[in-house]
Design a protein around this motif. Sequence first.
Motif, short mmCIF file in Angstrom:
data_model
loop_
_atom_site.label_atom_id
_atom_site.label_comp_id
_atom_site.label_asym_id
_atom_site.label_seq_id
_atom_site.Cartn_x
_atom_site.Cartn_y
_atom_site.Cartn_z
N UNK A 154 0.71 -1.17 0.13
CA UNK A 154 -0.05 0.02 -0.04
C UNK A 154 0.78 1.26 -0.21
N UNK A 155 1.90 1.41 0.74
CA UNK A 155 2.90 2.14 0.84
C UNK A 155 3.52 2.56 -0.63
N UNK A 156 3.89 1.48 -1.05
CA UNK A 156 4.58 1.88 -2.40
C UNK A 156 3.75 2.09 -3.58
N UNK A 157 2.22 1.73 -3.42
CA UNK A 157 1.46 2.28 -4.44
C UNK A 157 0.91 3.53 -4.11
N UNK B 285 2.77 0.63 -10.66
CA UNK B 285 2.95 1.79 -11.40
C UNK B 285 3.56 1.84 -12.66
N UNK B 286 2.75 1.23 -13.80
CA UNK B 286 3.32 1.21 -15.13
C UNK B 286 3.49 2.65 -15.86
N UNK B 287 4.54 2.63 -16.77
CA UNK B 287 5.00 3.95 -17.43
C UNK B 287 3.80 4.21 -18.32
N UNK C 7 -2.12 -1.44 -10.74
CA UNK C 7 -2.10 -2.99 -10.57
C UNK C 7 -2.37 -3.27 -9.06
N UNK C 8 -3.59 -4.21 -8.99
CA UNK C 8 -3.98 -4.43 -7.66
C UNK C 8 -3.17 -5.69 -7.04
N UNK C 9 -3.27 -5.91 -5.81
CA UNK C 9 -2.76 -6.81 -4.95
C UNK C 9 -3.73 -7.83 -4.69
N UNK C 10 -3.85 -8.90 -5.86
CA UNK C 10 -4.98 -9.72 -5.78
C UNK C 10 -4.05 -11.14 -6.29
N UNK D 32 4.35 -3.42 -18.98
CA UNK D 32 3.22 -4.22 -18.94
C UNK D 32 2.95 -4.55 -20.61
N UNK D 33 2.70 -6.00 -20.49
CA UNK D 33 2.40 -6.62 -21.88
C UNK D 33 0.77 -7.18 -21.83
#
Length: 350
Positions: free
Chosen positions: A85-88, A134-136, A142-145, A164-165
Amino acid sequence: MKKEPTVSGLPAKKQTASKPRKKLNTTKKCKSCRKTFRPSTAWQVYCKAECKSTRKATDKRKAMDDSRLERFQTSAFAYYMAAEAQRAGTLDIFHGHTVESLVELYDVYKYYLRANGFGGEGRLYALAHVHPVKPKDSDYIGLVHSENIFVCPEHPNKSHGNKYFGYGKCIHRSKTSAANFVSEDESRKGIIRRIIRYFGEGVVTEFAKRAKVQPTQRIKRITQLELFLEELGLTLDELHECSTVKLGQLQALLSGKEVYNFSTSGLSQISVLIHELERHATSRPDDIAALVPLLEQLQEFEAAAFMVNTVQVPQSVIDKVAIFGWKVMHGQQMDLEYVRDLLKPYLKGI
């Protein structure tokens, strides 16, 4: 005058008829059902026996729920969630979770610990994202699931970065709430308390119950060892970088006990890749499971070659196959012919 009969020389007590108790001229609210009733004694707090039994059961459930909340707050899994959560920068990376999906995420986390040898020296694997946090040049997070997280070796994960592909699970930034913002200098304990409020105590306690979440030994050990930094000759940062096994050894040294070196080994790269391909195949639209039979055949060949001491597949070839597999996990398109061409000189019938 007649004398009263005596027993052992003592005068007999006069028998007096007991008077019925008089009900108090007041009312109370039942401590259990909260209905108003008229008590028969000053200390009566329940209107009936059933309410007393219900309240005892409720108190027991509350005590158990409080214990589960405490176990969650001091678990390594909760600290992992707080770090993510802190990173996002937001709690909304947990958007859409239910008790069931939290249990699935926890199973991925437990497999990550198993792959790393449960806290042995050096970390072999990390928890990677299919859709980056955090994609460019993207408005999605992106979720943590469990559908967006997989266990991946450290090097391929770092090499991939935030590219991200496709695939994975994400949320648009416009769907996030300012109230769920998480700052970089916020304490992990404070973030964990906010995570509990985000999900609701009922969801967290039920999750902790089903997943059997336990407090982390690592946090307990660090808290104790922080008091002996001078004796250990370590800084606080160095202490936090120690593995769980190393922390246990430091505790043993401080207490004067014999240090036991337990050998813990993680899982092989191909085994973890097979496991994660099969798990994500249930949610990915592309046929990533088609790579699994080739990897299993490679494993069988390697095991047989080791037993009879014959020529094995070169490590450089295995590395190329594994790197391709991790790229597929990150969303790159499947190319079975590429893998077959790599393995044809060594495996028959592919």
